[in-house]
Write a protein that holds these residues in place. Structure first.
Motif, PDB file in Angstrom:
ATOM      1  N   VAL A   1       0.854  -1.205  -0.101  1.00 23.74           N
ATOM      2  CA  VAL A   1       0.119  -0.234   0.065  1.00 23.74           C
ATOM      3  C   VAL A   1       0.971   1.293   0.096  1.00 23.74           C
ATOM      4  O   VAL A   1       1.800   1.147   0.640  1.00 23.74           O
ATOM      5  CB  VAL A   1      -0.907   0.128   1.228  1.00 23.74           C
ATOM      6  CG1 VAL A   1      -2.043   1.360   1.287  1.00 23.74           C
ATOM      7  CG2 VAL A   1      -1.707  -1.486   1.437  1.00 23.74           C
ATOM      8  N   LYS A   2       0.675   2.054  -0.899  1.00 22.40           N
ATOM      9  CA  LYS A   2       1.158   3.535  -0.919  1.00 22.40           C
ATOM     10  C   LYS A   2       0.982   4.302   0.382  1.00 22.40           C
ATOM     11  O   LYS A   2      -0.020   4.005   1.067  1.00 22.40           O
ATOM     12  CB  LYS A   2       0.770   4.407  -2.150  1.00 22.40           C
ATOM     13  CG  LYS A   2       1.346   3.734  -3.466  1.00 22.40           C
ATOM     14  CD  LYS A   2       1.058   4.643  -4.623  1.00 22.40           C
ATOM     15  CE  LYS A   2       1.916   4.450  -5.696  1.00 22.40           C
ATOM     16  NZ  LYS A   2       1.658   5.167  -7.038  1.00 22.40           N
ATOM     17  N   SER A   3       2.107   5.063   0.623  1.00 20.44           N
ATOM     18  CA  SER A   3       1.770   5.870   1.892  1.00 20.44           C
ATOM     19  C   SER A   3       0.631   6.826   1.562  1.00 20.44           C
ATOM     20  O   SER A   3       0.559   7.584   0.403  1.00 20.44           O
ATOM     21  CB  SER A   3       3.117   6.880   2.082  1.00 20.44           C
ATOM     22  OG  SER A   3       3.016   7.550   3.098  1.00 20.44           O
TER      23      SER A   3
ATOM     24  N   GLN B   1      -2.419   5.801   1.595  1.00 22.36           N
ATOM     25  CA  GLN B   1      -3.789   5.367   1.116  1.00 22.36           C
ATOM     26  C   GLN B   1      -4.041   4.118   2.153  1.00 22.36           C
ATOM     27  O   GLN B   1      -4.855   3.676   1.549  1.00 22.36           O
ATOM     28  CB  GLN B   1      -3.121   4.653  -0.334  1.00 22.36           C
ATOM     29  CG  GLN B   1      -2.688   5.744  -1.209  1.00 22.36           C
ATOM     30  CD  GLN B   1      -3.645   6.560  -1.970  1.00 22.36           C
ATOM     31  OE1 GLN B   1      -4.713   6.299  -2.470  1.00 22.36           O
ATOM     32  NE2 GLN B   1      -3.610   7.826  -1.532  1.00 22.36           N
ATOM     33  N   GLU B   2      -3.368   4.042   3.189  1.00 23.41           N
ATOM     34  CA  GLU B   2      -3.364   2.793   3.733  1.00 23.41           C
ATOM     35  C   GLU B   2      -5.106   2.613   4.301  1.00 23.41           C
ATOM     36  O   GLU B   2      -5.630   1.392   4.612  1.00 23.41           O
ATOM     37  CB  GLU B   2      -2.845   3.062   5.375  1.00 23.41           C
ATOM     38  CG  GLU B   2      -1.397   2.966   5.054  1.00 23.41           C
ATOM     39  CD  GLU B   2      -0.643   4.416   4.696  1.00 23.41           C
ATOM     40  OE1 GLU B   2       0.432   4.358   4.449  1.00 23.41           O
ATOM     41  OE2 GLU B   2      -1.372   5.235   4.997  1.00 23.41           O
TER      42      GLU B   2
ATOM     43  N   LEU C   1      -8.089  -0.946  -3.810  1.00 26.16           N
ATOM     44  CA  LEU C   1      -6.799  -0.359  -4.149  1.00 26.16           C
ATOM     45  C   LEU C   1      -6.672  -1.007  -5.258  1.00 26.16           C
ATOM     46  O   LEU C   1      -7.116  -2.208  -5.473  1.00 26.16           O
ATOM     47  CB  LEU C   1      -5.764  -0.787  -3.007  1.00 26.16           C
ATOM     48  CG  LEU C   1      -5.946  -0.559  -1.815  1.00 26.16           C
ATOM     49  CD1 LEU C   1      -4.998  -1.019  -0.741  1.00 26.16           C
ATOM     50  CD2 LEU C   1      -5.730   1.017  -1.611  1.00 26.16           C
ATOM     51  N   ASN C   2      -5.953  -0.461  -6.173  1.00 29.83           N
ATOM     52  CA  ASN C   2      -5.260  -1.082  -7.498  1.00 29.83           C
ATOM     53  C   ASN C   2      -4.164  -1.791  -7.171  1.00 29.83           C
ATOM     54  O   ASN C   2      -3.453  -1.873  -6.125  1.00 29.83           O
ATOM     55  CB  ASN C   2      -5.121   0.160  -8.489  1.00 29.83           C
ATOM     56  CG  ASN C   2      -4.165   0.969  -8.193  1.00 29.83           C
ATOM     57  OD1 ASN C   2      -3.254   0.899  -7.256  1.00 29.83           O
ATOM     58  ND2 ASN C   2      -4.246   2.447  -8.701  1.00 29.83           N
TER      59      ASN C   2
ATOM     60  N   ARG D   1      -1.245  -1.120  -7.712  1.00 29.42           N
ATOM     61  CA  ARG D   1       0.113  -0.332  -7.249  1.00 29.42           C
ATOM     62  C   ARG D   1      -0.146   0.172  -5.806  1.00 29.42           C
ATOM     63  O   ARG D   1       0.557   0.901  -5.359  1.00 29.42           O
ATOM     64  CB  ARG D   1       0.215   0.821  -8.171  1.00 29.42           C
ATOM     65  CG  ARG D   1       0.467   0.626  -9.620  1.00 29.42           C
ATOM     66  CD  ARG D   1       0.635   1.682 -10.438  1.00 29.42           C
ATOM     67  NE  ARG D   1      -0.327   2.515 -10.568  1.00 29.42           N
ATOM     68  CZ  ARG D   1      -1.532   2.356 -11.235  1.00 29.42           C
ATOM     69  NH1 ARG D   1      -1.368   1.282 -12.266  1.00 29.42           N
ATOM     70  NH2 ARG D   1      -2.602   3.379 -11.519  1.00 29.42           N
ATOM     71  N   GLY D   2      -1.328  -0.364  -5.138  1.00 30.94           N
ATOM     72  CA  GLY D   2      -1.578   0.106  -3.814  1.00 30.94           C
ATOM     73  C   GLY D   2      -2.141   1.228  -3.511  1.00 30.94           C
ATOM     74  O   GLY D   2      -2.208   2.001  -2.409  1.00 30.94           O
ATOM     75  N   ALA D   3      -2.771   1.947  -4.477  1.00 23.39           N
ATOM     76  CA  ALA D   3      -3.365   3.505  -4.563  1.00 23.39           C
ATOM     77  C   ALA D   3      -4.775   3.028  -4.578  1.00 23.39           C
ATOM     78  O   ALA D   3      -5.333   2.222  -4.884  1.00 23.39           O
ATOM     79  CB  ALA D   3      -3.052   4.322  -5.476  1.00 23.39           C
ATOM     80  N   ALA D   4      -5.504   4.121  -3.820  1.00 20.60           N
ATOM     81  CA  ALA D   4      -7.007   4.001  -3.913  1.00 20.60           C
ATOM     82  C   ALA D   4      -7.578   3.826  -5.523  1.00 20.60           C
ATOM     83  O   ALA D   4      -7.069   4.700  -6.296  1.00 20.60           O
ATOM     84  CB  ALA D   4      -7.691   5.368  -3.358  1.00 20.60           C
TER      85      ALA D   4
ATOM     86  N   SER E   1      -9.569   4.148  -8.769  1.00 21.14           N
ATOM     87  CA  SER E   1     -10.380   5.336  -9.430  1.00 21.14           C
ATOM     88  C   SER E   1     -11.544   5.058  -9.918  1.00 21.14           C
ATOM     89  O   SER E   1     -12.128   3.809  -9.993  1.00 21.14           O
ATOM     90  CB  SER E   1      -9.388   6.049 -10.484  1.00 21.14           C
ATOM     91  OG  SER E   1      -9.576   4.842 -11.619  1.00 21.14           O
TER      92      SER E   1
END
Length: 301
Positions: free
Chosen positions: A205-207, A209-210, A215-216, A218-221, A223
């Motif tokens: 998970v990206k910083s 976005q926890e 999530l996608n 890449r660990g981001a929310a 879209s």
């Protein structure tokens, strides 16, 4: 004060009024300011100052707007935006001239939203490949969309900290940043738990976005666009002829509740509609459904 600066100043103050006094979202504020900017362009073309605009000018402005092929719905919303602007001028600047006060909005035909029947929803969900992490995520997405009647923006903004699965509720942030609690059914809870406990831990998970649920890779929310793509691909996969989107699941959620006899006020609360009139559209869908049953099964039809 120069006229162009007058428009600029008033639009800036109007935006602040909408944000801090009305508590509107950035998207809503932008829409209101665009409405005012359209009137500004028309006024400049016709060499009118803001103070000179009359009801006749507003009527001519609407005819001018109509020439661009803008729908009656958009015209009606535009007029509503201008009424809010002039009410702001009256409130904040003791403005004496209100040229939109007596202008009638165009008559709008009420559009019945497209819905899916239960069999179509099952077909879409069953078409998902559950052998991949994305497949389990997508199944959970559809179960939550249909099980809670969320807007797509509410779905992608859903937070882990706002899930109260032990008491079968979730909290979402709707239009105008208004929060509401929505009951969530056992099927959606089941797949949320599987996704959160078995799939999500394997995603880096990206910083920042926890707290987002979906999530996608890449660990981001996730879209909004990605949710649209998932649903369109599933519709193609099963050969569904209807033009559907994430909002179709929201319509189906409400329609099936009304068909089952749910109280309209309860449906209004779950959907987050400010007005019961908006929710009443689903009673029309229910009547259409009943009419189709009579047509199909009654011997005299």
């Amino acid at each position: 004060m120069k006229e162009e600066n007058n428009w600029l100043l008033l639009k800036r103050e109007f935006g602040r009024f909408l944000k801090f006094e009305r508590g509107l979202s950035d998207n809503s504020i932008e829409a209101y300011l665009n409405d005012v900017s359209k009137l500004e362009v028309y006024s400049e073309e016709n060499k009118l100052t803001l103070q000179q605009i009359t009801s006749k000018d507003i009527q001519r402005f609407l005819i001018w707007i109509n020439g661009f092929g803008i729908s009656p719905f958009t015209q009606s919303r535009l007029l509503s935006g201008l009424k809010t602007f002039y009410n702001f001028l009256l409130l904040e600047y003791d403005w004496e001239n209100n040229p939109v006060e007596l202008i009638q909005a165009p008559r709008i035909a009420r559009k019945i939203p497209s819905v899916l029947n239960i069999q179509e929803i099952d077909q879409l969900i069953n078409a998902i490949d559950l052998s991949t992490p994305e497949g389990m995520r997508n199944k959970t997405i559809l179960e939550v969309l249909y099980g809670c009647g969320l807007r797509v923006s509410e779905l992608v903004g859903l937070k882990l900290s706002n899930l109260y699965l032990d008491v079968e509720f979730i909290k979402v942030e709707g239009k105008g940043n208004k929060e509401r609690l929505i009951p969530i059914g056992s099927q959606a809870i089941k797949y949320l738990k599987i996704y959160i406990n078995e799939v999500r831990p394997h995603i880096k998970v990206k910083s920042g976005q926890e707290d987002f649920v979906f999530l996608n890779k890449r660990g981001a929310a996730l879209s909004r666009v990605m949710v649209f793509i998932v649903i369109k691909e599933l519709a193609t996969k099963i050969g569904l002829q209807k033009n559907i989107s994430p909002h179709t699941f929201r319509h189906s959620f409400a329609s099936h509740l009304v068909e089952g006899g749910a109280d309209l006020r309860a449906v209004q609360d779950m959907l987050g509609h400010e007005s019961i009139t908006t929710t009443e559209i689903y009673t029309h869908i229910d009547r259409d459904y009943l009419q189709s049953v009579i047509t199909q099964y009654h011997p005299r039809s």
